[in-house]
Design an enzyme around this catalytic site. Structure first.
Site, short mmCIF file in Angstrom:
data_model
loop_
_atom_site.label_atom_id
_atom_site.label_comp_id
_atom_site.label_asym_id
_atom_site.label_seq_id
_atom_site.Cartn_x
_atom_site.Cartn_y
_atom_site.Cartn_z
N THR A 96 0.86 -1.19 0.00
CA THR A 96 0.00 0.00 0.00
C THR A 96 0.89 1.23 0.00
O THR A 96 1.60 1.48 0.98
CB THR A 96 -0.90 0.02 1.25
N LYS A 171 -7.11 1.73 -2.96
CA LYS A 171 -6.70 1.15 -1.67
C LYS A 171 -6.77 2.17 -0.53
O LYS A 171 -7.25 1.85 0.57
CB LYS A 171 -5.28 0.58 -1.79
N LYS A 246 -0.04 4.57 8.60
CA LYS A 246 0.64 4.93 7.34
C LYS A 246 -0.39 5.19 6.24
O LYS A 246 -0.33 6.19 5.52
CB LYS A 246 1.57 3.78 6.92
#
Ligand code: NAD
Length: 296
Positions: A96, A171, A246
């Site tokens: 990701t 995502k 993150k």
């Protein structure tokens, strides 16, 4: 069957390699962690001594690394795997990362004579183990066509989201929604506890009522109702809160740049930052229920 190099044999990568092996692919892998390399060898793959050694004879290279800086460090430069892989290899990055980095990597791969897709995944370690991951793929039609059969060995739902970077965009939107849902479900179970309503009762009702969602039905943050959820193993990941933070930071940066209003995404980022400050970011992201209960 393809010769596949796999870089990043962590919580997700290792079970993914097992499914590639089960599908008959030859897998050579590398991870900085010796124990992860040993686990690949035990599963029937080949452990390489470096990332560049792993890709030396590859047709397809899959990366499942923590963040964009790791993917860039591994892929780019004279010592990187774009330079080391045979020309014409297909790169599939399942990490990701932000949209701009995904596009930069695809351009660099193409400049080195390769094809590349950004192909982040959803479904957690359970999905990686069962081979039922969802992949959201950004890239050309041709690259997607080549990536699809490899991804089908590791996942169930393979979506072509659009051109380079579109997978990364899908995502971060998905994970911002997931973080908000996990916090919402956690608040509900914490309130139920204060009201004397057992977690199992709330689960039985809400998992079939309007609050149902993956965070509740499949990954319940309260111990008990879902035996496979990290809540029943002291919140061992799973999907570490550090990785969720993150992803939220990537989403917030993208929202700012694009001028999108995401107040709950912003609040979720602050809550996961508090989990990090409490020293809990190595725990599964569903452990946020304890932070919200005032336990940290
Ligand atoms: P992880 O931290 O368990 O695994 C990453 C692995 O990469 C580690 O084993 C680490 O040693 C290795 N690594 C780091 N730098 C390296 C380098 N330079 N060379 C070789 N190996 C290196 O992370 P994970 O949970 O497997 O997640 C991988 C990616 O997938 C992340 O981008 C994450 O956001 C994403 N993701 C994770 C989940 C999940 O539920 N865990 C779900 C969907 C997506």
């Amino acid at each position: 069957m393809a010769r596949i190099a796999f870089i990043g044999l962590g919580n997700m990568g290792l079970p993914m390699t097992r499914n590639l092996l089960a599908a008959g692919h030859a897998v050579t892998g590398f991870d900085l962690d010796d124990a992860n390399r040993a686990a690949l060898a035990e599963a029937g793959g080949t452990a390489a001594e470096s990332a560049t050694a792993a890709v030396a004879e590859a047709e397809v290279v899959v990366t499942a690394l923590p963040a964009a800086r790791h993917v860039k460090a591994v892929c780019l430069g004279e010592d990187g795997i774009f330079a080391a892989a045979p020309r014409g290899s297909l790169f599939i990055d399942c990490s990701t990362i932000d949209v701009a980095s995904a596009r930069e990597l695809t351009s660099a791969a193409e400049a080195a004579g390769h094809e590349m897709v950004d192909s982040p995944m959803s479904g957690g370690v359970g999905g990686a183990t069962a081979g039922t991951l969802t992949f959201m793929v950004g890239g050309t039609d041709a690259a997607f066509g080549k990536a699809r059969p490899v991804l089908e060995a590791m996942g169930k739902n393979i979506f072509h989201a659009g051109g380079p970077g579109a997978g990364a965009a899908a995502k971060i939107c998905n994970n911002m929604m997931l973080a908000i849902q996990m916090i919402a479900v956690s608040e509900g179970f914490n309130l139920a506890e204060k009201l004397g309503l057992p977690a199992q009762s709330l689960y039985n009702i809400s998992s079939t009522a309007t609050a149902r969602c993956w965070s509740l039905n499949d990954y319940c943050p309260a111990p008990g109702p879902v035996p496979t959820s990290p809540a029943n193993r002291d919140y061992a990941p799973g999907f570490a809160a550090a990785l969720m933070l993150k992803d939220l930071r990537i989403a917030m940066e993208a929202a700012q740049q694009a001028g999108a209003h995401t107040p709950l995404g912003s609040m979720a980022t602050q809550i996961y930052t508090l989990m990090d400050l409490a020293g809990e970011s190595g725990k599964d992201f569903s452990g946020v229920i304890r932070l919200l209960a005032g336990e940290h």
